[in-house]
Scaffold this motif. Sequence first.
Motif, PDB file in Angstrom:
ATOM      1  N   SER A 152       1.070  -1.087   0.039  1.00  0.00           N
ATOM      2  CA  SER A 152       0.048   0.032  -0.051  1.00  0.00           C
ATOM      3  C   SER A 152       1.083   1.340  -0.053  1.00  0.00           C
ATOM      4  O   SER A 152       1.977   1.054   0.122  1.00  0.00           O
ATOM      5  CB  SER A 152      -0.790  -0.071   1.227  1.00  0.00           C
ATOM      6  OG  SER A 152       0.064   0.215   2.372  1.00  0.00           O
ATOM      7  N   LYS A 153       0.204   2.201   0.006  1.00  0.00           N
ATOM      8  CA  LYS A 153       0.995   3.557   0.074  1.00  0.00           C
ATOM      9  C   LYS A 153       1.715   3.832   1.155  1.00  0.00           C
ATOM     10  O   LYS A 153       2.934   4.142   1.190  1.00  0.00           O
ATOM     11  CB  LYS A 153      -0.016   4.522  -0.325  1.00  0.00           C
ATOM     12  CG  LYS A 153       0.665   5.998  -0.517  1.00  0.00           C
ATOM     13  CD  LYS A 153      -0.312   6.988  -0.847  1.00  0.00           C
ATOM     14  CE  LYS A 153       0.282   8.598  -0.778  1.00  0.00           C
ATOM     15  NZ  LYS A 153      -0.683   9.650  -0.920  1.00  0.00           N
ATOM     16  N   LYS A 154       0.982   3.520   2.254  1.00  0.00           N
ATOM     17  CA  LYS A 154       1.793   3.603   3.534  1.00  0.00           C
ATOM     18  C   LYS A 154       2.923   2.557   3.719  1.00  0.00           C
ATOM     19  O   LYS A 154       4.061   2.965   4.399  1.00  0.00           O
ATOM     20  CB  LYS A 154       0.635   3.224   4.805  1.00  0.00           C
ATOM     21  CG  LYS A 154       1.265   3.318   6.135  1.00  0.00           C
ATOM     22  CD  LYS A 154       0.154   2.811   7.286  1.00  0.00           C
ATOM     23  CE  LYS A 154       0.861   2.904   8.615  1.00  0.00           C
ATOM     24  NZ  LYS A 154       2.294   2.173   8.835  1.00  0.00           N
ATOM     25  N   ASP A 155       2.644   1.311   3.499  1.00  0.00           N
ATOM     26  CA  ASP A 155       3.625   0.621   3.183  1.00  0.00           C
ATOM     27  C   ASP A 155       5.129   0.797   2.430  1.00  0.00           C
ATOM     28  O   ASP A 155       6.110   0.715   2.825  1.00  0.00           O
ATOM     29  CB  ASP A 155       3.152  -1.093   2.524  1.00  0.00           C
ATOM     30  CG  ASP A 155       2.119  -1.624   3.261  1.00  0.00           C
ATOM     31  OD1 ASP A 155       2.151  -1.417   4.635  1.00  0.00           O
ATOM     32  OD2 ASP A 155       1.358  -2.365   2.984  1.00  0.00           O
ATOM     33  N   VAL A 156       4.774   1.489   1.440  1.00  0.00           N
ATOM     34  CA  VAL A 156       5.752   2.070   0.604  1.00  0.00           C
ATOM     35  C   VAL A 156       6.514   2.975   1.210  1.00  0.00           C
ATOM     36  O   VAL A 156       7.916   3.245   1.384  1.00  0.00           O
ATOM     37  CB  VAL A 156       5.310   2.573  -0.782  1.00  0.00           C
ATOM     38  CG1 VAL A 156       6.413   3.198  -1.621  1.00  0.00           C
ATOM     39  CG2 VAL A 156       4.839   1.468  -1.874  1.00  0.00           C
ATOM     40  N   LYS A 157       5.935   3.771   1.858  1.00  0.00           N
ATOM     41  CA  LYS A 157       6.504   4.937   2.728  1.00  0.00           C
ATOM     42  C   LYS A 157       7.403   4.392   3.856  1.00  0.00           C
ATOM     43  O   LYS A 157       8.423   4.574   4.223  1.00  0.00           O
ATOM     44  CB  LYS A 157       5.301   5.988   3.239  1.00  0.00           C
ATOM     45  CG  LYS A 157       4.730   6.903   2.458  1.00  0.00           C
ATOM     46  CD  LYS A 157       3.507   7.878   3.100  1.00  0.00           C
ATOM     47  CE  LYS A 157       3.107   8.765   2.013  1.00  0.00           C
ATOM     48  NZ  LYS A 157       2.155   9.477   2.617  1.00  0.00           N
ATOM     49  N   ASP A 158       6.783   3.412   4.636  1.00  0.00           N
ATOM     50  CA  ASP A 158       7.544   2.595   5.624  1.00  0.00           C
ATOM     51  C   ASP A 158       8.559   1.859   4.971  1.00  0.00           C
ATOM     52  O   ASP A 158       9.818   2.094   5.668  1.00  0.00           O
ATOM     53  CB  ASP A 158       6.580   1.700   6.487  1.00  0.00           C
ATOM     54  CG  ASP A 158       5.400   2.367   7.111  1.00  0.00           C
ATOM     55  OD1 ASP A 158       5.588   3.653   7.469  1.00  0.00           O
ATOM     56  OD2 ASP A 158       4.491   1.797   7.627  1.00  0.00           O
ATOM     57  N   ALA A 159       8.584   1.221   4.093  1.00  0.00           N
ATOM     58  CA  ALA A 159      10.062   0.831   3.266  1.00  0.00           C
ATOM     59  C   ALA A 159      10.939   1.873   3.032  1.00  0.00           C
ATOM     60  O   ALA A 159      12.139   1.369   3.206  1.00  0.00           O
ATOM     61  CB  ALA A 159       9.380  -0.176   2.105  1.00  0.00           C
ATOM     62  N   ILE A 160      10.295   2.852   2.483  1.00  0.00           N
ATOM     63  CA  ILE A 160      11.444   3.972   2.374  1.00  0.00           C
ATOM     64  C   ILE A 160      12.098   4.407   3.619  1.00  0.00           C
ATOM     65  O   ILE A 160      13.460   4.348   3.727  1.00  0.00           O
ATOM     66  CB  ILE A 160      10.772   5.151   1.850  1.00  0.00           C
ATOM     67  CG1 ILE A 160      10.666   4.646   0.013  1.00  0.00           C
ATOM     68  CG2 ILE A 160      12.118   6.233   1.517  1.00  0.00           C
ATOM     69  CD1 ILE A 160       9.694   5.612  -0.837  1.00  0.00           C
ATOM     70  N   SER A 161      11.341   4.613   4.519  1.00  0.00           N
ATOM     71  CA  SER A 161      11.779   4.927   5.903  1.00  0.00           C
ATOM     72  C   SER A 161      12.872   4.182   6.396  1.00  0.00           C
ATOM     73  O   SER A 161      13.658   4.283   7.153  1.00  0.00           O
ATOM     74  CB  SER A 161      10.599   5.472   6.811  1.00  0.00           C
ATOM     75  OG  SER A 161       9.926   6.484   6.152  1.00  0.00           O
ATOM     76  N   ASN A 162      12.477   2.655   6.327  1.00  0.00           N
ATOM     77  CA  ASN A 162      13.351   1.602   7.026  1.00  0.00           C
ATOM     78  C   ASN A 162      14.099   1.077   5.978  1.00  0.00           C
ATOM     79  O   ASN A 162      14.638   0.029   6.407  1.00  0.00           O
ATOM     80  CB  ASN A 162      12.005   0.608   7.441  1.00  0.00           C
ATOM     81  CG  ASN A 162      11.188   1.059   8.632  1.00  0.00           C
ATOM     82  OD1 ASN A 162      11.652   1.677   9.366  1.00  0.00           O
ATOM     83  ND2 ASN A 162      10.025   0.693   8.282  1.00  0.00           N
ATOM     84  N   HIS A 163      14.723   1.847   5.001  1.00  0.00           N
ATOM     85  CA  HIS A 163      15.695   1.649   4.267  1.00  0.00           C
ATOM     86  C   HIS A 163      15.683   0.072   3.723  1.00  0.00           C
ATOM     87  O   HIS A 163      16.576  -0.555   3.202  1.00  0.00           O
ATOM     88  CB  HIS A 163      17.101   1.397   4.766  1.00  0.00           C
ATOM     89  CG  HIS A 163      18.133   1.486   3.818  1.00  0.00           C
ATOM     90  ND1 HIS A 163      18.577   2.628   3.127  1.00  0.00           N
ATOM     91  CD2 HIS A 163      19.554   0.721   3.979  1.00  0.00           C
ATOM     92  CE1 HIS A 163      19.545   2.415   2.437  1.00  0.00           C
ATOM     93  NE2 HIS A 163      20.015   1.266   2.686  1.00  0.00           N
ATOM     94  N   THR A 172      14.327   5.880  -5.650  1.00  0.00           N
ATOM     95  CA  THR A 172      13.700   7.032  -6.493  1.00  0.00           C
ATOM     96  C   THR A 172      12.433   6.573  -7.173  1.00  0.00           C
ATOM     97  O   THR A 172      11.382   7.361  -7.291  1.00  0.00           O
ATOM     98  CB  THR A 172      14.710   7.302  -7.481  1.00  0.00           C
ATOM     99  OG1 THR A 172      16.197   7.597  -6.990  1.00  0.00           O
ATOM    100  CG2 THR A 172      14.322   8.411  -8.510  1.00  0.00           C
ATOM    101  N   ALA A 173      12.188   5.387  -7.556  1.00  0.00           N
ATOM    102  CA  ALA A 173      11.087   4.709  -8.243  1.00  0.00           C
ATOM    103  C   ALA A 173      10.072   4.879  -7.322  1.00  0.00           C
ATOM    104  O   ALA A 173       8.990   5.411  -7.675  1.00  0.00           O
ATOM    105  CB  ALA A 173      11.411   3.566  -9.122  1.00  0.00           C
ATOM    106  N   ALA A 174      10.424   4.160  -6.043  1.00  0.00           N
ATOM    107  CA  ALA A 174       9.132   4.502  -5.134  1.00  0.00           C
ATOM    108  C   ALA A 174       8.662   5.655  -4.789  1.00  0.00           C
ATOM    109  O   ALA A 174       7.377   6.069  -4.521  1.00  0.00           O
ATOM    110  CB  ALA A 174       9.741   3.336  -3.752  1.00  0.00           C
ATOM    111  N   LEU A 175       9.622   6.702  -4.577  1.00  0.00           N
ATOM    112  CA  LEU A 175       9.281   8.097  -4.155  1.00  0.00           C
ATOM    113  C   LEU A 175       8.519   8.686  -5.224  1.00  0.00           C
ATOM    114  O   LEU A 175       7.529   9.377  -5.219  1.00  0.00           O
ATOM    115  CB  LEU A 175      10.414   8.823  -3.940  1.00  0.00           C
ATOM    116  CG  LEU A 175      11.165   8.641  -2.673  1.00  0.00           C
ATOM    117  CD1 LEU A 175      12.697   9.222  -2.560  1.00  0.00           C
ATOM    118  CD2 LEU A 175      10.466   9.182  -1.422  1.00  0.00           C
ATOM    119  N   LEU A 176       8.884   8.279  -6.645  1.00  0.00           N
ATOM    120  CA  LEU A 176       8.122   8.802  -7.785  1.00  0.00           C
ATOM    121  C   LEU A 176       6.738   8.447  -7.847  1.00  0.00           C
ATOM    122  O   LEU A 176       5.715   9.203  -8.071  1.00  0.00           O
ATOM    123  CB  LEU A 176       8.831   8.467  -9.061  1.00  0.00           C
ATOM    124  CG  LEU A 176       9.904   9.569  -9.810  1.00  0.00           C
ATOM    125  CD1 LEU A 176      10.584   8.980 -10.765  1.00  0.00           C
ATOM    126  CD2 LEU A 176       9.337  10.913  -9.701  1.00  0.00           C
TER     127      LEU A 176
END
Length: 194
Positions: A152-163, A172-176
């Motif tokens: 989900s959008k929240k899961d993607v944000k968490d994955a970015i935050s948790n490296h 970069t692709a996830a952030l886009l």
Amino acid sequence: MSSSKIWKLLCRNKVYDGSPFIKIFKDKVKLPSGCIIDDYHRIEVNNAVMLLIENDNNELLVYEEYRHGIGEVSYTFPAGGIENNETLDIAAAREAHEELGISFNDCKLLKSYIVSGSYMFSELNMMSIKNIFKISEPNEKDIENPEVLWLSKKDVKDAISNHKFKGLTYATAALLWLFYKDENGEDTFLIAEG
């Protein structure tokens, strides 16, 4: 840009040919100051597509796989080189079919980037893929043997935050993908170039 900032290529010699995957060159360049650099390296990899595949629940398909260049398990995305002057849409369709056995009705270029400004490397085209449907089993098994996750959008944000996305191109692709979503998960705008 002022032409006074442009470097002049004096010669380019191929020092390694790992076709079709990679080529390495040594350039001789002249800087605007007149200084000559005899061994400026250039690395070329095929231009590629990276697939940001979204399902009907506004979830993003993510691979969890070992990446040898990183030496760790990372979140990544389906991706592959553009072959034989394919269009981006055709390359995306081929990669989706080969890796996942899916097709789609909606494919848009989100953005293209040169992976390294210093060494060139390749142009990476990040594609938004929607309205997907299964057509077969995958044609090819990736050597990395990825596990497919739907985030989900929240899961993607968490994955970015948790490296979880260890490579810059994947992050970069996830952030886009997040950037082009509003609070309801709808596309805000898509731009190809600009």
